[in-house]
Write a protein that holds these residues in place. Sequence first.
Motif, PDB file in Angstrom:
ATOM      1  N   TYR A   1      -8.110   3.182  -4.359  1.00  0.00           N
ATOM      2  CA  TYR A   1      -7.609   2.957  -3.002  1.00  0.00           C
ATOM      3  C   TYR A   1      -6.705   1.476  -3.221  1.00  0.00           C
ATOM      4  O   TYR A   1      -6.999   1.047  -4.914  1.00  0.00           O
ATOM      5  CB  TYR A   1      -8.741   2.118  -2.446  1.00  0.00           C
TER       6      TYR A   1
ATOM      7  N   ASP B   1      -2.120  -8.978  -2.832  1.00  0.00           N
ATOM      8  CA  ASP B   1      -2.371  -8.909  -2.039  1.00  0.00           C
ATOM      9  C   ASP B   1      -1.280  -7.296  -0.918  1.00  0.00           C
ATOM     10  O   ASP B   1      -1.729  -6.359  -0.039  1.00  0.00           O
ATOM     11  CB  ASP B   1      -2.749  -9.258  -0.354  1.00  0.00           C
TER      12      ASP B   1
ATOM     13  N   GLU C   1      -7.690  -0.324  -7.345  1.00  0.00           N
ATOM     14  CA  GLU C   1      -9.015   0.170  -7.732  1.00  0.00           C
ATOM     15  C   GLU C   1      -9.279   1.206  -7.674  1.00  0.00           C
ATOM     16  O   GLU C   1      -8.924   1.871  -6.759  1.00  0.00           O
ATOM     17  CB  GLU C   1     -10.081  -0.575  -6.844  1.00  0.00           C
TER      18      GLU C   1
ATOM     19  N   GLU D   1      -9.490  -3.008 -12.087  1.00  0.00           N
ATOM     20  CA  GLU D   1      -8.634  -3.254 -10.541  1.00  0.00           C
ATOM     21  C   GLU D   1      -7.598  -4.042 -11.011  1.00  0.00           C
ATOM     22  O   GLU D   1      -7.750  -3.805 -13.332  1.00  0.00           O
ATOM     23  CB  GLU D   1     -10.023  -4.011  -9.949  1.00  0.00           C
TER      24      GLU D   1
ATOM     25  N   TYR E   1      -5.012  -6.549 -10.352  1.00  0.00           N
ATOM     26  CA  TYR E   1      -4.858  -7.139  -9.204  1.00  0.00           C
ATOM     27  C   TYR E   1      -3.531  -8.231  -9.023  1.00  0.00           C
ATOM     28  O   TYR E   1      -3.644  -8.911 -10.091  1.00  0.00           O
ATOM     29  CB  TYR E   1      -5.917  -7.952  -8.478  1.00  0.00           C
TER      30      TYR E   1
ATOM     31  N   PHE F   1      -2.457  -3.786  -5.547  1.00  0.00           N
ATOM     32  CA  PHE F   1      -3.326  -3.694  -6.582  1.00  0.00           C
ATOM     33  C   PHE F   1      -4.361  -2.437  -6.414  1.00  0.00           C
ATOM     34  O   PHE F   1      -3.182  -1.812  -6.036  1.00  0.00           O
ATOM     35  CB  PHE F   1      -4.634  -4.866  -5.746  1.00  0.00           C
TER      36      PHE F   1
ATOM     37  N   ILE G   1      -3.244  -0.797  -2.856  1.00  0.00           N
ATOM     38  CA  ILE G   1      -1.168  -0.880  -2.806  1.00  0.00           C
ATOM     39  C   ILE G   1      -0.163  -1.542  -2.709  1.00  0.00           C
ATOM     40  O   ILE G   1      -0.386  -2.551  -4.085  1.00  0.00           O
ATOM     41  CB  ILE G   1      -2.316  -2.577  -0.873  1.00  0.00           C
TER      42      ILE G   1
ATOM     43  N   GLU H   1      -0.423   1.353   2.020  1.00  0.00           N
ATOM     44  CA  GLU H   1      -2.020   1.729   1.336  1.00  0.00           C
ATOM     45  C   GLU H   1      -1.796   3.446   0.867  1.00  0.00           C
ATOM     46  O   GLU H   1      -0.988   4.210   1.120  1.00  0.00           O
ATOM     47  CB  GLU H   1      -3.034   1.802   2.935  1.00  0.00           C
TER      48      GLU H   1
END
Lengths: 121, 169
Positions: B148, B132, B137, B127, B129, B135, B150, B155
């Motif tokens: 996944y 929000d 993963e 991950e 980050y 980030f 953003i 997204e």
Amino acid sequence: MLEQEVHDDEYLYRGVVKNNWDFLNGRPSSATYKDSLGVSVDRQGERNDNDSVLSLLDKKDFFAVCKVLTRDVRALDALVYYLPKNDNLYHSEIHGSVDDVRLKGKKPNRIREKSIVIFQK
Amino acid sequence: METKSKVHEFTESSMPKYAMLVALGLINYDSSHAYRTITLPTSQRSSVVAVHMPTSTRVNVTDRYSLDKLKLNKRTLFNLRNLQHNWNGYNAEPINNDIIDKTERLISMIHFQPQIFPTGRGTIQIEYYNNDDDFMEIEIFDDGQFMYRIKDGLEEEREVSIEEIIELI
């Protein structure tokens, strides 16, 4: 025995071990919600947070306990099933979809975002 | 009057050459590179010359390559090999050794070190980050990788190859 349907207003509780705790950001990793089958949680039933936490800590020395609202899980198109066990009346599972039990990608991340940490060592 | 001059460090043999080249405007220097400052004795002082002498082949940005972070991550992966069945209290599988090996090779090839977490299905998640809206993963399976992320509010979730991961990071 509880009602078969888990209500939208019920919380779902999950214990978090240290390996899944993100110390940098002070929260569980979304990896917490990734299992090979459904993600096991304890539904709230008629209990309060304290009862739920103690029940989980009785089973394992978790580093933290989180709760997430069933409504929030369903809003992500994930499914919540009540699947009681002999040793756990409250056992339930979160499934990704009808076709794929596993949570993947966005869903575990969003569930983590909606989770509230109610106990942490 | 004696004045203090700040000059930058040179190797003994290169000093005259670099000083000359900079003075002639034939070398540009980048202040973002690491350099050290020394003060020469009065007899050796001349005009102030600014020259950089990189001390590493890697860009000196604290968030980028970090041997310490790589070592920490390798230690994390080593510890993951010892996880037994039910390590998370929910019948979690031990982490697949092939996946650990793959992750270790991957992190040895990237600049930014991720955070590393095991999953209950025996895979590994790395991950990154920032916030929000920024980030990433990536779940590492034995037969592929799933991302996944953003980025700038957009997204994306899809399978990715190791080569793509290296490019993205």
